[in-house]
Enzyme design. Structure first.
Site, mmCIF file in Angstrom:
data_model
loop_
_atom_site.group_PDB
_atom_site.id
_atom_site.type_symbol
_atom_site.label_atom_id
_atom_site.label_comp_id
_atom_site.label_asym_id
_atom_site.label_seq_id
_atom_site.Cartn_x
_atom_site.Cartn_y
_atom_site.Cartn_z
ATOM 1 C CG ASN A 175 16.741 28.179 5.391
ATOM 2 O OD1 ASN A 175 17.769 28.836 4.696
ATOM 3 N ND2 ASN A 175 16.188 28.590 6.328
ATOM 4 C CB SER A 197 15.823 31.613 9.037
ATOM 5 O OG SER A 197 16.630 31.864 10.154
ATOM 6 C CE LYS A 210 19.371 30.884 5.729
ATOM 7 N NZ LYS A 210 20.234 30.055 6.427
ATOM 8 N NE ARG A 227 -3.490 -2.565 2.138
ATOM 9 C CZ ARG A 227 -4.411 -3.127 3.296
ATOM 10 N NH1 ARG A 227 -4.065 -2.764 4.508
ATOM 11 N NH2 ARG A 227 -5.205 -4.002 2.954
ATOM 12 N NE ARG A 246 1.802 -2.806 -5.888
ATOM 13 C CZ ARG A 246 0.907 -3.944 -5.530
ATOM 14 N NH1 ARG A 246 1.307 -5.170 -6.005
ATOM 15 N NH2 ARG A 246 -0.342 -3.334 -5.702
ATOM 16 N NE ARG A 299 7.477 -17.668 14.467
ATOM 17 C CZ ARG A 299 6.959 -18.671 14.510
ATOM 18 N NH1 ARG A 299 6.838 -19.418 15.400
ATOM 19 N NH2 ARG A 299 6.171 -19.295 13.136
#
Length: 450
Positions: free
Chosen positions: A293, A285, A291, A129, A193, A324
């Site tokens: 970023n 910032s 800034k 999923r 997948r 196991r």
């Protein structure tokens, strides 16, 4: 008021406060405690339905278990607390689900299975999923990068090796390379997948209990179980044969690194003193109002740095003793979930990064001149070698490069003073924009891949 430890085990305990890279992403929802609970219940209900499909349980039992397997009826926090007694959440879940089904059909819950069957199968459901979400995002990233590569097929910029200007390249080729990595990641994830299996082996991987409940061919039940869940049928129970987990580790770590390559390139090229690229919408910032970023790239790069260590833990769990293991199996749960979250969050952020990336072609062209023509010294060496000899051409250019730095003069200007360059078209030979090699053709070739 200070909360008690029990209060902290709520359904919202892991909201991603320290994980901004995956917080509020589709992958976060697909891997959270509620999603795992749903997968565990799906695995239990599908097992009863598979038995009913083969006549090993009444149809009414399958209906009752499926109806009772409603995640809203169970608390992940309560199951987490009770899981400490048996070491996994399946044991308390089976008790609560059996109670919810009722006395008549409760005995058909979990019949013949072991906790690892359900936990591993639920993990495969969560992985499938989540990978579907990642695949969709990688496709979107690839489409955005293909547009950038086509648009900037002829946008010349400095190529950089070991942090220094090397020879010219194009941004189109760089973007095409990024896209190629996205397609590589997509292909690897899609392959993994499509091979993820259910787990059904019983107490020690022999399917011994199912014949006791009437199954003439226990392996037919495995096939029916796989059909119920849309997962693959394994050749053998894989309680200690952890190929599916290792495959997930590999494709997820690769994808994190592929996304990280894009991110670190953007981080370098968006530095203030370079500014060839910029994120479409940066972050602010807390201290410096000026800034903007490159937050998306930063979070993707952080995911890429963490992924290899998480994958290493999963590879380490391949050494799982007996039928196991005590600890190896348990050690997989959190790193695998974190890998799925990190990659899912990074792919989500990469969609925004690639779709909004701003390219400053003027800055790229201007930077081609920073080395005063030295960026095309390779071309000049090749052109002068037939005239002067390879060694002499190399020595001359090395000397002129030293003088260019020392005197602040261009390589073309210094070359024009040399008798060896008489009759050579230095304007063309020293123009970085005319030395991009096969970049355009390589870009076209890369974009042919679908």
């Amino acid at each position: 008021m200070t909360p008690s430890p029990g209060d902290l085990l709520s359904d919202e305990a892991d909201a991603g406060l320290l994980g901004p890279g995956w917080a509020d992403s589709p992958a976060a929802a697909a891997t959270g405690d509620a999603a795992y609970l749903r997968a565990l219940l799906d695995a239990e209900a599908a097992l009863t339905r598979a038995q009913a499909a083969l006549g090993l349980a009444p149809a009414q039992a399958a209906e009752a278990v499926t109806r009772a397997a409603d995640p809203a009826r169970f608390s992940p926090g309560a199951l987490a607390r009770r899981a400490r007694d048996g070491g996994n959440p399946v044991i308390p879940l089976v008790e609560e689900l059996t109670r919810a089904v009722g006395e008549e059909y409760g005995p058909y819950v979990h019949r013949g299975a072991t906790s690892q069957d359900i936990m591993d199968t639920a993990t495969m459901l969560v992985a499938v999923r989540t990978l579907d979400l990642v695949l969709a995002d990688l496709d979107r990233v690839g489409e955005a990068l293909a547009r950038s590569a086509a648009e900037h097929r002829g946008t010349v910029m400095p190529g950089r090796t070991l942090t220094q200007h090397a020879v010219p390249t194009t941004f189109g080729l760089k973007a095409a390379g990024w896209r190629s990595l996205m397609l590589d990641a997509r292909d690897r994830i899609a392959r993994v997948r499509d091979t993820l299996p259910v787990q059904l082996g019983g107490a020690a991987g022999t399917l011994a209990a199912f014949p006791a409940y009437g199954a003439e061919d226990a392996t037919a039940l495995v096939a029916a179980y796989a059909r119920e869940l849309g997962l693959c049928e394994p050749l053998l129970p894989w309680h200690t044969l952890r190929t599916p987990i290792a495959d997930l580790a590999g494709c997820l770590a690769f994808t994190a690194g592929a996304l990280g390559k894009v991110a670190v390139d953007v981080l370098v090229l968006s530095r203030t003193e370079i500014a060839e690229l910029a994120e479409g919408g940066g972050g602010g910032s807390s201290a410096m109002p000026h800034k903007t970023n490159p937050v998306r790239s930063t979070l993707i790069a952080a995911a890429a740095r963490r992924a290899p260590q998480l994958a290493a833990t999963l590879y380490g769990s391949l050494a799982a003793e007996d039928e196991r293991p005590p600890g190896a199996w348990h050690a997989e749960w959190e790193p695998l979930r974190e890998l799925l979250r990190l990659v899912g969050g990074a792919a989500r952020d990469a969609v925004e990064l690639a779709g909004g990336l701003r390219v400053d072609a003027d800055a790229m062209r201007a930077h081609l001149r920073l080395t005063r023509g030295l960026i095309v010294s390779e071309r000049l060496s090749a052109e002068l070698a037939p005239v002067l000899g390879r060694a002499r051409a190399r020595a001359l250019l090395a000397e002129l490069a030293r003088r260019s730095f020392a005197e602040g003069r261009s390589l073309g200007e210094l070359l024009a003073e040399q008798p060896e360059s008489k009759g050579v078209d230095l304007d063309e030979l020293t123009d970085p924009a005319r030395y991009e090699g096969a970049a355009a053709a390589l870009t076209d070739r890369a974009l042919e891949r679908r």
